[in-house]
Design a protein around this motif. Structure first.
Motif, PDB file in Angstrom:
ATOM      1  N   PHE A 133     -12.236   9.400   2.226  1.00  0.00           N
ATOM      2  CA  PHE A 133     -12.167   8.929   0.846  1.00  0.00           C
ATOM      3  C   PHE A 133     -12.601  10.025  -0.113  1.00  0.00           C
ATOM      4  O   PHE A 133     -12.030  10.197  -1.187  1.00  0.00           O
ATOM      5  CB  PHE A 133     -13.014   7.676   0.642  1.00  0.00           C
ATOM      6  N   TYR A 149      -9.813  12.162  -0.827  1.00  0.00           N
ATOM      7  CA  TYR A 149      -8.964  11.598  -1.877  1.00  0.00           C
ATOM      8  C   TYR A 149      -9.503  11.967  -3.261  1.00  0.00           C
ATOM      9  O   TYR A 149      -8.752  12.388  -4.146  1.00  0.00           O
ATOM     10  CB  TYR A 149      -8.891  10.072  -1.703  1.00  0.00           C
ATOM     11  N   ALA A 190      -1.043   7.333  -4.379  1.00  0.00           N
ATOM     12  CA  ALA A 190      -1.014   5.888  -4.145  1.00  0.00           C
ATOM     13  C   ALA A 190      -0.807   5.587  -2.662  1.00  0.00           C
ATOM     14  O   ALA A 190      -1.439   4.689  -2.101  1.00  0.00           O
ATOM     15  CB  ALA A 190       0.080   5.249  -4.992  1.00  0.00           C
ATOM     16  N   LEU A 222      -4.026   6.327  -0.832  1.00  0.00           N
ATOM     17  CA  LEU A 222      -5.023   5.290  -1.079  1.00  0.00           C
ATOM     18  C   LEU A 222      -4.731   4.051  -0.238  1.00  0.00           C
ATOM     19  O   LEU A 222      -5.637   3.469   0.378  1.00  0.00           O
ATOM     20  CB  LEU A 222      -5.007   4.937  -2.569  1.00  0.00           C
ATOM     21  N   ALA A 223      -3.471   3.656  -0.180  1.00  0.00           N
ATOM     22  CA  ALA A 223      -3.102   2.492   0.626  1.00  0.00           C
ATOM     23  C   ALA A 223      -3.440   2.751   2.091  1.00  0.00           C
ATOM     24  O   ALA A 223      -3.992   1.888   2.788  1.00  0.00           O
ATOM     25  CB  ALA A 223      -1.625   2.201   0.460  1.00  0.00           C
ATOM     26  N   GLY A 283      -7.111   2.352   2.658  1.00  0.00           N
ATOM     27  CA  GLY A 283      -7.524   0.954   2.699  1.00  0.00           C
ATOM     28  C   GLY A 283      -7.231   0.331   4.048  1.00  0.00           C
ATOM     29  O   GLY A 283      -8.083  -0.352   4.639  1.00  0.00           O
ATOM     30  N   LEU A 284      -6.028   0.575   4.554  1.00  0.00           N
ATOM     31  CA  LEU A 284      -5.661  -0.019   5.839  1.00  0.00           C
ATOM     32  C   LEU A 284      -6.518   0.540   6.963  1.00  0.00           C
ATOM     33  O   LEU A 284      -6.943  -0.185   7.867  1.00  0.00           O
ATOM     34  CB  LEU A 284      -4.181   0.231   6.117  1.00  0.00           C
ATOM     35  N   TYR A 324      -9.526   1.701   6.713  1.00  0.00           N
ATOM     36  CA  TYR A 324     -10.863   1.134   6.623  1.00  0.00           C
ATOM     37  C   TYR A 324     -10.887  -0.284   7.169  1.00  0.00           C
ATOM     38  O   TYR A 324     -11.805  -0.672   7.903  1.00  0.00           O
ATOM     39  CB  TYR A 324     -11.370   1.150   5.171  1.00  0.00           C
ATOM     40  N   GLY A 325      -9.853  -1.053   6.826  1.00  0.00           N
ATOM     41  CA  GLY A 325      -9.794  -2.417   7.331  1.00  0.00           C
ATOM     42  C   GLY A 325      -9.743  -2.459   8.850  1.00  0.00           C
ATOM     43  O   GLY A 325     -10.283  -3.364   9.489  1.00  0.00           O
ATOM     44  N   LEU A 381     -14.658   5.609   7.179  1.00  0.00           N
ATOM     45  CA  LEU A 381     -13.705   6.625   6.733  1.00  0.00           C
ATOM     46  C   LEU A 381     -14.245   8.023   6.964  1.00  0.00           C
ATOM     47  O   LEU A 381     -13.660   8.998   6.514  1.00  0.00           O
ATOM     48  CB  LEU A 381     -13.379   6.436   5.250  1.00  0.00           C
TER      49      LEU A 381
END
Lengths: 124, 503
Positions: B130, B133, B171, B174-175, B178-179, B181-182, B187
């Motif tokens: 992250f 990013y 973008a 970032l997506a 998120g995935l 991390y889920g 990260l």
């Protein structure tokens, strides 16, 4: 709840990409903003939605009680929102300046520098 | 000693802030820019020496232990990249003194320049996805403004394309974050690698391979690989020359760095699929880049397409995925950053003398400035891979790695692309230096003072000298790259340094 958000995110991605495919500069920017919203919601959903306690260890506790909501994704989203706010503001200013100097917001007319024999190039 | 790691980030930051405070004094800003870049270079060299001597350096920022806080990590690959950032930062800062016009300086050229260097060093040093990013965005923001600053029509059009495609890449990145991390709950790159190295179920590893494709797209756009490169030739020839030299040298390489980092450390579950795909992309990137270059008629556009073609070679090393191949990639990146920046800097001299970079209108420069012709030939031939210059050894090691692995097709492609590169470089040489000046054209150089000439030519001479030095003293340089390649292939040392556990 996940199902609803999944549809919302899918809708945002679809709308964002549709807007980016239009010829107008302003719609392109709206599309970019929608994409970043979609990504933020995606982080939110992918990190699991828990309707649960705060992630704060109480005075008389040694560890977090399960279940608790994970605070990290929210921190990530907050950072991403701040960044996308700045970037969007810049992109708006850029598009305004572009409009001022080119007098059109039609993306198809913005390819003078791509044409092989171009002598109108104006960079410093 | 570990605090050393933060210096390459805060030195440009403070230089930028000081330059902002010195907003009214052009002279002070110029001095600060050069001083800050020199300080960055010296710290970077110190860091490389330190890492070479003591192994991987880790700094847990704020004392938060590894998976919870932000981690800065310098292994050999990162520190080599930071040294290159320092070299290019200093060279272009000196060059800018001669050629950047006062209007740009008034609107914050030097400040943005430093913030760009901060973003690039941060991206090379971070150990957290992250955070990567965030550094990407710092770097992009500075680059957006530099690209659009003082813009006429061409610059604005270039900036729109650059901004749009890079924001799209962000973008996607970032997506993907998120995935990821889920799926994993972390990260931190070393923590991810550690979790994945403990073994995954078939379903998990399939999902992670799918996710790695999102990262491939996000970093691929930034690195300008095959189907995702269109923003690069549309924008790199539009801004002032020092800006495009800096971009050409550093920015796409940050994308390549990120690709190599995640696909050696984290996403190694299904090498047969992912790295073969990367190898295909590498081949197609080389070929389309060089064919695009052959078709162009403007100096900087030719060079921009060559960047794409060269990115193919760097990614080829990752696709082959052996220590020698990764060493080849590292070596190639180092060679390319120096050579490509130098070619762009020379294009600035040509533009100054002629007022244009359209090949049709150029000519006769060899008569006017024979030494500039020679200075052009050194990086041009190095780019094409003529021994004993640095490019030859970079290509040699990649080709050797390809032969050892038995991937003859990619070796054949890379050799053919080399030939076309020679052709295209010779075209540039002929059109710019050798052919007589076309009729109706005249040289329209604005007079420069002797000081300005020195600050314009000194970086070119120094970078050319570095190219020759890498070529002649290839064995120490290559053994460093080989160590970096071996470190990349064995991530356990990286994991151990960050997490303080033995995987």
């Amino acid at each position: 709840m996940e199902i609803v958000l999944a549809f919302v995110i899918g809708g945002l991605y679809a709308a964002g990409i549709y807007m980016m495919l239009r010829r107008s500069l302003v719609k392109l920017l709206i599309g970019l903003a929608l994409l970043s919203h979609a990504a933020n919601l995606l982080i939110f959903t992918a990190a699991r939605l828990t309707r649960a306690g705060f992630p704060i260890i109480g005075m008389d506790q040694q560890a977090l009680e399960l279940p608790y909501a994970d605070p990290l994704p929210q921190a990530l989203i907050l950072t991403a929102i701040v960044i996308s706010f700045g970037v969007t503001a810049f992109a708006l200013a850029l598009s305004y300046r572009t409009y001022k100097s080119i007098h059109t917001d039609d993306l198809d007319k913005m390819k003078t520098t791509d044409e092989a024999d171009d002598s109108k190039e104006t960079s410093a | 000693m570990n605090n050393l790691l933060i210096l390459p980030i805060i030195i440009p930051m403070f230089t930028g802030i000081l330059a902002l405070l010195a907003y009214n004094s052009r002279t002070a800003q110029r001095w600060l820019s050069v001083l800050g870049s020199s300080a960055l270079l010296s710290v970077a060299v110190w860091l490389l020496v330190e890492v070479g001597r003591n192994g991987i350096l880790v700094l847990q920022v704020g004392g938060w232990q590894a998976p919870f806080g932000i981690t800065l990590v310098a292994d050999l690959f990162s520190s080599i990249m930071v040294v290159l950032t320092g070299i290019i930062g200093l060279a272009v800062a000196v060059y800018s003194l001669a050629i950047i016009d006062p209007d740009h300086e008034k609107f914050g050229y030097h400040q943005l320049y430093q913030f760009l260097l901060m973003g690039v060093s941060g991206a090379f040093l971070t150990g957290d996805l992250f955070n990567l990013y965030v550094w990407f965005e710092v770097m992009l923001m500075a680059s957006f403004v530099l690209l659009a600053l003082g813009g006429g029509r061409g610059q604005m059009e270039g900036a729109i394309k650059y901004v749009t495609l890079n924001l799209m890449a962000s973008a996607v990145f970032l997506a993907a974050l998120g995935l990821l991390y889920g799926m994993t709950g972390t990260l931190n790159m070393a923590d991810l690698a550690y979790k994945f190295s403990k073994g995954l179920s078939a379903e998990q590893s399939g999902l992670i391979t799918t996710l790695s494709m999102l990262f491939l797209i996000a970093f691929g756009i930034k690195a300008a690989v095959f189907p995702l490169f269109f923003w690069l030739p549309a924008s790199y020839h539009t801004p002032p020359v020092p800006v495009s030299a800096l971009f050409a040298g550093l920015l796409t390489k940050v994308g390549v760095y990120a690709l190599i980092r995640v696909f050696t450390l984290i996403f190694t579950q299904d090498v047969g699929f992912t790295h073969t795909l990367i190898l295909f992309i590498a081949g197609l990137t080389m070929v389309t880049g060089v064919l695009g270059a052959v078709a162009q008629g403007e100096f900087r556009r030719v060079l921009s397409f060559h960047i794409i073609s060269q990115i193919g070679y760097m990614v080829m090393g990752l696709g082959l995925f052996t220590p020698l191949a990764l060493a080849g990639s590292v070596f190639y990146i180092a060679h390319h950053i120096i050579v490509k920046t130098n070619l762009f800097l020379i294009s600035g001299v040509v533009k100054h003398l002629h007022g244009t970079l359209e090949l049709k209108k150029l000519g006769g420069l060899y008569q006017l400035m024979p030494h500039l012709g020679v200075l052009f030939l050194i990086p041009a031939l190095s780019l094409a891979g003529i021994p004993p210059l640095s490019g030859f050894f970079a290509k040699l090691s990649l080709i050797q790695a390809g032969l050892e692995k038995g991937d003859f097709f990619i070796v054949a492609v890379s050799l053919a692309v080399s030939l076309l590169t020679v052709f295209s470089m010779m075209k540039l040489w002929n059109e710019t230096f050798w052919k007589p000046l076309p009729q109706n054209e005249e040289l329209s150089a604005k007079p420069l003072s002797k000081k300005q000439w020195i600050s314009m030519l000194a970086p070119i001479v120094v970078l050319a000298a570095i190219t020759i030095m890498i070529g002649l003293g290839v064995s120490p340089a290559f053994s460093l790259a080989l160590q970096a390649g071996e470190q990349l292939m064995n991530p356990s040392a990286y994991i151990q340094a960050v997490m303080e556990i033995t995987p």
